[in-house]
Motif scaffolding. Structure first.
Motif, PDB file in Angstrom:
ATOM      1  N   GLU A 141      34.353  14.644 -14.742  1.00 18.25           N
ATOM      2  CA  GLU A 141      34.559  13.585 -14.133  1.00 18.25           C
ATOM      3  C   GLU A 141      33.042  12.943 -14.755  1.00 18.25           C
ATOM      4  N   ARG A 142      33.054  11.776 -14.475  1.00 17.96           N
ATOM      5  CA  ARG A 142      31.472  11.002 -14.464  1.00 17.96           C
ATOM      6  C   ARG A 142      31.179  10.592 -12.972  1.00 17.96           C
ATOM      7  N   VAL A 143      29.547  12.261 -13.309  1.00 15.83           N
ATOM      8  CA  VAL A 143      29.118  11.984 -11.741  1.00 15.83           C
ATOM      9  C   VAL A 143      27.707  10.651 -11.731  1.00 15.83           C
ATOM     10  N   ASP A 144      27.216   9.686 -11.140  1.00 17.42           N
ATOM     11  CA  ASP A 144      26.678   8.118 -11.719  1.00 17.42           C
ATOM     12  C   ASP A 144      25.394   8.868 -10.015  1.00 17.42           C
ATOM     13  N   VAL A 145      24.587   9.187 -10.434  1.00 16.89           N
ATOM     14  CA  VAL A 145      23.307   8.953  -9.511  1.00 16.89           C
ATOM     15  C   VAL A 145      22.212   8.136  -9.761  1.00 16.89           C
ATOM     16  N   SER A 146      22.112   7.561  -8.590  1.00 13.58           N
ATOM     17  CA  SER A 146      20.645   6.852  -8.669  1.00 13.58           C
ATOM     18  C   SER A 146      19.968   6.833  -8.026  1.00 13.58           C
ATOM     19  N   MET A 147      18.553   6.529  -8.483  1.00  8.59           N
ATOM     20  CA  MET A 147      17.540   6.420  -7.502  1.00  8.59           C
ATOM     21  C   MET A 147      17.064   6.144  -6.589  1.00  8.59           C
ATOM     22  N   LEU A 148      17.677   4.775  -6.901  1.00  8.78           N
ATOM     23  CA  LEU A 148      17.892   4.034  -5.776  1.00  8.78           C
ATOM     24  C   LEU A 148      18.672   3.846  -4.861  1.00  8.78           C
ATOM     25  N   ASP A 149      19.649   4.613  -5.602  1.00  7.50           N
ATOM     26  CA  ASP A 149      20.686   4.304  -3.911  1.00  7.50           C
ATOM     27  C   ASP A 149      20.526   6.093  -3.191  1.00  7.50           C
ATOM     28  N   CYS A 150      19.609   7.060  -3.878  1.00  9.56           N
ATOM     29  CA  CYS A 150      19.586   8.140  -2.907  1.00  9.56           C
ATOM     30  C   CYS A 150      18.466   7.621  -2.008  1.00  9.56           C
ATOM     31  N   GLN A 151      17.305   6.991  -2.655  1.00 10.38           N
ATOM     32  CA  GLN A 151      16.214   6.486  -1.838  1.00 10.38           C
ATOM     33  C   GLN A 151      16.532   5.943   0.151  1.00 10.38           C
TER      34      GLN A 151
END
Length: 388
Positions: free
Chosen positions: A198-208
């Motif tokens: 599957e695709r794992v989509d990680v956003s730096m802004l989301d994590c902040q």
């Protein structure tokens, strides 16, 4: 966990690593620490951008060495046909691909999620980017400073006098890298049930945003916009850095019972009975006056005196340390939280270890030193191309 007896949790997992600088390499280093085989694919001649970032140890970037242990390196030009064939041979045997290009780059190379999932249905595709694969900012470039500023992280860091202040480490990159590890492991567990990647989509802004637990909740609950408050806690007092006779230390009191105990140890019974301080809510309102009164007493004795008394009586406290003092602390040594890696020329660099491996010792964490650019080509070709 006895790594020698039972093996590391990600042994047998192969990760193709297309990442550079910090967020992606932090993710893949953690996967490597946990036992995965990590094949770092780098740009020929220059490699990972961080190889050029100082300071340098024996000609090798300390920045690069700090987040690239337990990896192998091969240099491939992903627009050249021969190198693309090698890359695809890696993917055919890999479990995970991790990349941190700007969204759209992998599609331009012909390696977007749709293409790769059709060819390699079991492959897990992890993307780390500034703003994620969707939304109006998806194609914008981002560095740690950008997402710290945009998320509001900088607005609650520092003091009222400091102005906007960046967190002292690259929390934007590090947070995204660690969330990517969680996403990767979750995808591996799901694949064990479904057989599908599957695709794992990680956003730096989301994590902040996810790390802004208290400020976001406070805004919603009170309607007031949180701002910088230095080292103190917005909802508990006394909970701050305090001056003793010979230096700083922290006191973290989270209940009225603990506050009364603190006042008894300081021989300040009137303070515990003062209406301004009898409840945590009142202490938070009057935290500035409380700090002054506490420090009038605390500066009469050296820090070691208070640390001993408070610790002996269950009041949470701790030394204020420089980085040099922290890395030399016996608790850090006891937990194996410092490790050594070697540059290709043999020079040694002390780096932070992996907290998931705490107690195993540094030798259990560093199985491979940070690789020289293209330093593992022959081994990788033998295992992934010649053996095909």
């Amino acid at each position: 966990m006895n790594a020698t007896a039972i093996g590391l949790p990600l042994e047998g997992i192969t990760v193709v690593d297309l990442t550079r600088v910090l967020a992606g390499p932090m993710c893949t280093q953690t996967l490597g620490d946990l036992g995965a085989r990590v094949i770092k694919v780098e740009q020929p001649e220059v490699g990972d951008d961080s190889r050029a970032i100082g300071p340098f140890v024996d000609g090798t970037s300390a920045y690069f060495m700090s987040v690239n242990r337990n990896k192998e390196s091969i240099a491939l030009h992903l627009k050249a046909d021969a190198d693309r064939q090698i890359f695809e041979s890696l993917l055919a045997k890999a479990d995970v691909l991790v990349e941190n290009y700007r969204p759209g780059t992998m599609e331009k190379l012909g390696y977007g999620w749709d293409e790769l999932h059709a060819r390699f249905p079991k492959l897990i595709f992890v993307s780390i980017s500034g703003f994620g694969q969707t939304g109006p900012y998806r194609e914008k470039p981002a560095y740690d400073m950008v997402v710290q500023a945009m998320s509001g992280m900088m607005s609650v860091t520092g003091s009222a006098d400091s102005g906007p202040c960046r967190v002292g480490v690259s929390i934007g990159d590090l947070g995204a890298g660690l969330y990517a590890v969680i996403g990767t492991q979750s995808a591996l567990l799901r694949r064990a049930r479904t057989g599908q990647g599957e695709r794992v989509d990680v956003s730096m802004l989301d994590c902040q945003m996810a790390l802004l637990e208290n400020p976001v909740a406070r805004l919603s609950a009170t309607g007031s916009v949180p701002g910088p408050i230095g080292s103190r806690h917005p909802s508990m007092a006394p909970f701050d850095v305090y001056a003793a006779q010979d230096g700083w230390f922290v006191i973290a009191v989270g209940s009225d019972v603990l506050f009364k105990k603190l006042c008894g140890l300081l021989e300040l019974p009137d303070l515990a009975a003062d209406p301004r301080f009898t409840t945590n809510a009142e202490r938070c309102k009057h935290q500035a006056e409380l700090k002054v009164l506490l420090e009038e007493c605390l500066v009469l004795q050296p820090r070691a005196h208070w640390l001993r008394i408070f610790s002996d009586h269950g009041v949470p406290t701790g030394e204020y340390h420089s980085v040099a003092e922290a890395v030399a602390h016996p608790q850090i040594a006891a937990r194996g939280m410092m490790a050594s890696v070697q540059a290709p020329g043999g020079a040694e660099l002390r780096v932070a270890s992996n907290p998931l491996m705490a107690g195993l010792g540094a030798d259990s964490v560093v199985r491979r030193n940070p690789p020289a650019l293209d330093g593992d080509r022959e081994r990788i070709l033998r295992d992934f191309v010649d053996a095909a």
